[in-house]
Design an enzyme around this catalytic site. Structure first.
Site, PDB file in Angstrom:
ATOM      1  N   TYR A   1       0.380  -1.311   0.257  1.00  9.26           N
ATOM      2  CA  TYR A   1       0.164  -0.540   0.164  1.00  9.26           C
ATOM      3  C   TYR A   1       0.776   1.418   0.409  1.00  9.26           C
ATOM      4  O   TYR A   1       0.255   2.269  -0.572  1.00  9.26           O
ATOM      5  CB  TYR A   1      -1.330   0.176   1.051  1.00  9.26           C
TER       6      TYR A   1
ATOM      7  N   LYS B   1       1.365   3.976  -3.279  1.00 13.19           N
ATOM      8  CA  LYS B   1       0.782   4.951  -2.751  1.00 13.19           C
ATOM      9  C   LYS B   1       2.177   6.281  -3.536  1.00 13.19           C
ATOM     10  O   LYS B   1       2.199   6.823  -3.925  1.00 13.19           O
ATOM     11  CB  LYS B   1       0.479   5.379  -1.426  1.00 13.19           C
TER      12      LYS B   1
ATOM     13  N   THR C   1      -9.819   8.114   8.330  1.00 11.50           N
ATOM     14  CA  THR C   1     -10.943   8.633   8.601  1.00 11.50           C
ATOM     15  C   THR C   1     -11.721   8.243   8.478  1.00 11.50           C
ATOM     16  O   THR C   1     -11.554   6.995   8.530  1.00 11.50           O
ATOM     17  CB  THR C   1     -11.204   9.309   7.029  1.00 11.50           C
TER      18      THR C   1
ATOM     19  N   ARG D   1     -10.708  -2.490  10.200  1.00 16.23           N
ATOM     20  CA  ARG D   1     -10.269  -1.134  10.694  1.00 16.23           C
ATOM     21  C   ARG D   1     -10.203  -0.526  12.272  1.00 16.23           C
ATOM     22  O   ARG D   1     -11.655  -1.486  12.937  1.00 16.23           O
ATOM     23  CB  ARG D   1     -10.797   0.463   9.866  1.00 16.23           C
TER      24      ARG D   1
HETATM   25  N1  UDP Z   1      -5.324  -1.283  15.873  1.00 19.77           N
HETATM   26  C1  UDP Z   1      -6.234  -1.833  17.716  1.00 19.77           C
HETATM   27  N2  UDP Z   1      -7.079  -2.753  17.193  1.00 19.77           N
HETATM   28  C2  UDP Z   1      -8.615  -3.335  16.074  1.00 19.77           C
HETATM   29  C3  UDP Z   1      -7.662  -2.242  14.825  1.00 19.77           C
HETATM   30  C4  UDP Z   1      -6.321  -1.305  14.797  1.00 19.77           C
HETATM   31  O1  UDP Z   1      -5.689  -2.004  18.203  1.00 19.77           O
HETATM   32  O2  UDP Z   1      -8.885  -3.768  16.014  1.00 19.77           O
HETATM   33  C5  UDP Z   1      -5.207  -0.499  15.334  1.00 19.77           C
HETATM   34  C6  UDP Z   1      -3.838  -0.993  15.077  1.00 19.77           C
HETATM   35  O3  UDP Z   1      -3.095  -1.942  15.619  1.00 19.77           O
HETATM   36  C7  UDP Z   1      -3.315   0.127  14.505  1.00 19.77           C
HETATM   37  C8  UDP Z   1      -4.478   1.331  14.591  1.00 19.77           C
HETATM   38  O4  UDP Z   1      -5.225   0.759  15.890  1.00 19.77           O
HETATM   39  O5  UDP Z   1      -2.358   0.562  15.577  1.00 19.77           O
HETATM   40  C9  UDP Z   1      -5.298   2.374  13.736  1.00 19.77           C
HETATM   41  O6  UDP Z   1      -5.215   1.001  12.657  1.00 19.77           O
HETATM   42  P1  UDP Z   1      -6.145   1.262  11.068  1.00 19.77           P
HETATM   43  O7  UDP Z   1      -6.304   0.147  10.459  1.00 19.77           O
HETATM   44  O8  UDP Z   1      -7.410   1.601  11.760  1.00 19.77           O
HETATM   45  O9  UDP Z   1      -5.271   2.623  10.591  1.00 19.77           O
HETATM   46  P2  UDP Z   1      -3.879   2.632  10.218  1.00 19.77           P
HETATM   47  O10 UDP Z   1      -2.685   1.059  11.180  1.00 19.77           O
HETATM   48  O11 UDP Z   1      -4.286   2.096   8.503  1.00 19.77           O
HETATM   49  O12 UDP Z   1      -3.583   3.712  10.667  1.00 19.77           O
END
Ligand code: UDP
Length: 323
Positions: free
Chosen positions: A145, A149, A175, A186
């Site tokens: 990803y 990007k 978001t 997410r």
């Molecule tokens: N996360 C978490 N529990 C979940 C899903 C995600 O603690 O059930 C954590 C993940 O490890 C990260 C943060 O939340 O540190 C944001 O994760 P997300 O997948 O939403 O987005 P990204 O990592 O792409 O910012």
């Protein structure tokens, strides 16, 4: 304007389609529905200024009329989605971006690239300004990803410099809002789904990692402003209100009134430790900044999740049907 929105059936894309149709634009939504369902667009079915084209933009992108703008959002975007579709993700960022740029170039249309805070990787600079070049593991699981990007940004700038295409890049930070898929993996959607079922909220690691969460309406207002401008960017788009994942879990528990507790699970590989945008450039050049607080945005989002039918909770299977 006649605007093409790639990825227009997805979470962000469908909200962008709504905003453009609402202000009188003609919208051509192109989506392969691989990580979204047609449900996000059902309310636009009878709208004469809205067209849906089913297709994979990394194969081809054909619109049978001139266009004024191309908003390129198509890509798997949640970590579980891009982990499970790594080649598709790289293709969307590379061939898909090239096809979208060529379409814009053919009609001297405005081109908007939806890039991501993931270009900063696990950032060494905090908070992240646009001139931070990032700290990305090129061979880690997130690289499909992040690097797609980053390549898409390079391609966009090459078209701008060598072809004179009118391009703009925005880097979108986390978001959230209505139409997130309950099982997209997410953090916001997972926590709300778990809380509403009184299941434990799955916090990865010790929960001290941070993210900055922007409500979807604020984000879409910025996307429209960027489409209407001739600014090249890149501009960070996000809410600088930085929170730990633990804090978010407690806010969701409070917003839902759930009896759920917390369950700690291992931190995923290369999970960024901190994320917070500097948004001075977007503020200065577009007059954009987010307005909706995390508490308010979570209330709207929880309300939307509550309003879904009970059978909406199962893991979504990919759709290949248009409507
Ligand atoms: N996360 C978490 N529990 C979940 C899903 C995600 O603690 O059930 C954590 C993940 O490890 C990260 C943060 O939340 O540190 C944001 O994760 P997300 O997948 O939403 O987005 P990204 O990592 O792409 O910012």
């Amino acid at each position: 304007m006649r605007v093409v929105v790639t990825g227009g059936a997805g979470f962000l894309g469908s909200h962008l389609c709504d905003a453009l149709v609402a202000r009188g634009d003609e919208v051509w939504c192109v989506d392969d529905l691989s990580t979204s369902g047609p449900g996000n667009l059902g309310h636009l079915r009878d709208e004469p200024r809205f067209r849906f084209v089913a297709g994979d933009i990394s194969e081809s992108l054909r619109i049978p009329c001139p266009v004024d703008a191309v908003a390129h959002l198509a890509s798997p975007a949640s970590p579980p989605d891009y982990h499970s579709r790594p080649l598709h993700t790289l293709a969307a960022g590379s061939r898909g971006t090239e096809n979208a740029l060529r379409l814009a170039g053919r009609y001297q249309a405005r081109f908007l690239l939806a890039s991501t805070s993931e270009v900063y990787g696990d950032p060494l600079v905090h908070p992240q300004p646009e001139d931070d070049w990032g700290h990305v593991n090129p061979v880690g699981p997130r690289s499909v990803y992040d690097e797609a990007k980053r390549f898409a940004e390079a391609l966009t700038m090459a078209f701008r410099r060598s072809e004179g295409t009118d391009t703009g890049i925005v880097r979108i930070f986390n978001t959230y809002g209505p139409r997130m898929r309950p099982y997209d993996g997410r953090v916001v959607s997972s926590f709300i789904r778990q809380a509403l079922r009184n299941e434990p909220l799955t916090v990865y690691g010790d929960g001290s990692q941070t993210r900055s969460f922007c409500y979807v309406d604020d984000l879409v207002r910025g996307l429209v402003a960027m489409l209407d401008s001739d600014e090249p960017g890149p501009f960070n788009f996000g809410n600088p209100d930085e929170r730990t994942v633990d804090e978010l879990a407690h806010l969701v528990i409070e917003a839902t009134g759930t009896a759920s507790g917390i369950r700690r699970l291992p931190l995923p590989v290369d999970d960024p430790t901190r994320r917070c945008p500097v948004i001075d450039r977007a503020r200065e050049h577009l007059g954009w900044s987010p307005k909706i607080t995390l508490g308010e945005g979570l209330r709207h989002t929880v309300e939307w999740f509550r309003s879904r039918p009970p059978d909406d909770g199962g893991p979504e299977t990919p759709h290949d049907d248009g409507f």
